[in-house]
Design an enzyme around this catalytic site. Structure first.
Site: not given
Ligand code: NAP
Length: 257
Positions: A25, A165, A167, A169, A198
């Site tokens: 996702r 979170y 810490a 990052k 995002i």
């Molecule tokens: P998201 O939509 O919640 O998707 C998270 C993804 O990580 C999913 O594919 C999920 O798999 C997988 N995941 C979660 N726990 C896992 C585990 N223990 N083992 C393997 N896979 C796991 O999150 P996102 O917004 O795309 O975020 C992606 C990355 O960007 C993260 O590292 C987040 O901290 C970083 N980030 C996001 C934002 C933002 O604004 N969205 C901002 C800064 C940084 P499942 O579908 O199977 O649960």
């Protein structure tokens, strides 16, 4: 040489193999599809969303790429070794690793349980150790590779309600720079992208008041899209960035300024 052709080749990932963790996702999915569109064969991992992961795998295959989806909890180091061994056995090498899997468990420290702390540190930070450690061996052997870690703006700026979170990052930044120093002489590059806000399932959880405050803090005045991060990953993965290592690239509409 034709300069347009030269540029195209620089950004191409034709013939490369990569692994994106947490790519069922959101940002990970956009990264997997962008790397596939640039010509790479792409393996992905997920924790629970098997159907969504299979859809990403099918979309990559439909593009004419090789693709594999692994159920693999990123916290499990043994599973990380298995996943990378399977990729190198099937495809002969691993050129690009994107450590993207991550979670939030937000709350003020007074209310934060030890479990909420541990879950976030392990999923976001230990996972980066697990997959990088497993990927380094084939990359060092190849004398080439690119590891891209997905951090966050709050790893630099901090954020109330996100001590765990932030810490995790911030830890990723130290890890990125240290590993970049360890591997630079082997031509393996390690960089980090720090996304701002995002639009994904992760941010859908936030309440109206928080969202309004976030929007006000973005100089460009709008949320980013998963593709904005995916394009930056493509840059750090491809030959256009061969002299970039240990960098923290902010992709946040100016939020970190
Ligand atoms: P998201 O939509 O919640 O998707 C998270 C993804 O990580 C999913 O594919 C999920 O798999 C997988 N995941 C979660 N726990 C896992 C585990 N223990 N083992 C393997 N896979 C796991 O999150 P996102 O917004 O795309 O975020 C992606 C990355 O960007 C993260 O590292 C987040 O901290 C970083 N980030 C996001 C934002 C933002 O604004 N969205 C901002 C800064 C940084 P499942 O579908 O199977 O649960």
């Amino acid at each position: 040489m034709d300069t347009n052709k030269e540029k195209e080749l620089m950004f191409s990932l034709e013939g490369k193999t990569c692994l994106v963790t947490g790519a069922s996702r959101g940002i990970g999915k956009a990264i997997a599809l962008a790397l596939g569109a640039a010509g790479a064969d792409v393996a992905i991992t997920y924790a629970r969303s098997q159907e969504a992961a299979k859809e990403v795998e099918s979309a990559l295959t439909a593009m004419g790429r090789k693709a594999m989806a692994f159920q693999a909890d990123a916290v499990n180091g043994k599973r990380a070794e298995e996943v990378i061994t399977e990729i190198t056995k099937a495809w002969g090498k691993l050129d690009i690793l994107v450590n993207n899997a991550g979670i939030t468990k937000d709350t003020l420290i007074m209310r934060m349980s030890e479990e909420q702390w541990d879950d976030v540190i392990e999923t976001n930070l230990k996972s980066v150790f697990n997959y990088s450690k497993a990927a380094v061996r084939p990359m060092m052997k190849q004398r080439a590779g690119s590891i891209v870690n997905i951090g966050s703006v709050v790893g630099v700026s901090g954020n109330a309600g996100q001590t765990n979170y932030s810490a995790s990052k911030a830890g990723m930044i130290g890890f990125t720079k240290s590993l970049a120093k360890e591997l630079a002489s082997r031509n393996v590059r390690v960089n980090l992208i720090a996304p701002g806000y995002i639009t994904t399932d992760m941010t859908d959880k936030l309440n109206e008041a928080t969202l309004e405050a976030i929007n006000k803090s973005i100089p460009m005045g709008k949320a980013g899209q998963p593709e904005d991060i995916a394009h930056a990953v493509q840059f750090l993965a491809c030959d256009a960035s061969t002299y970039v290592t240990g960098a923290v690239l902010h992709v946040d509409g100016g939020m970190a300024m």
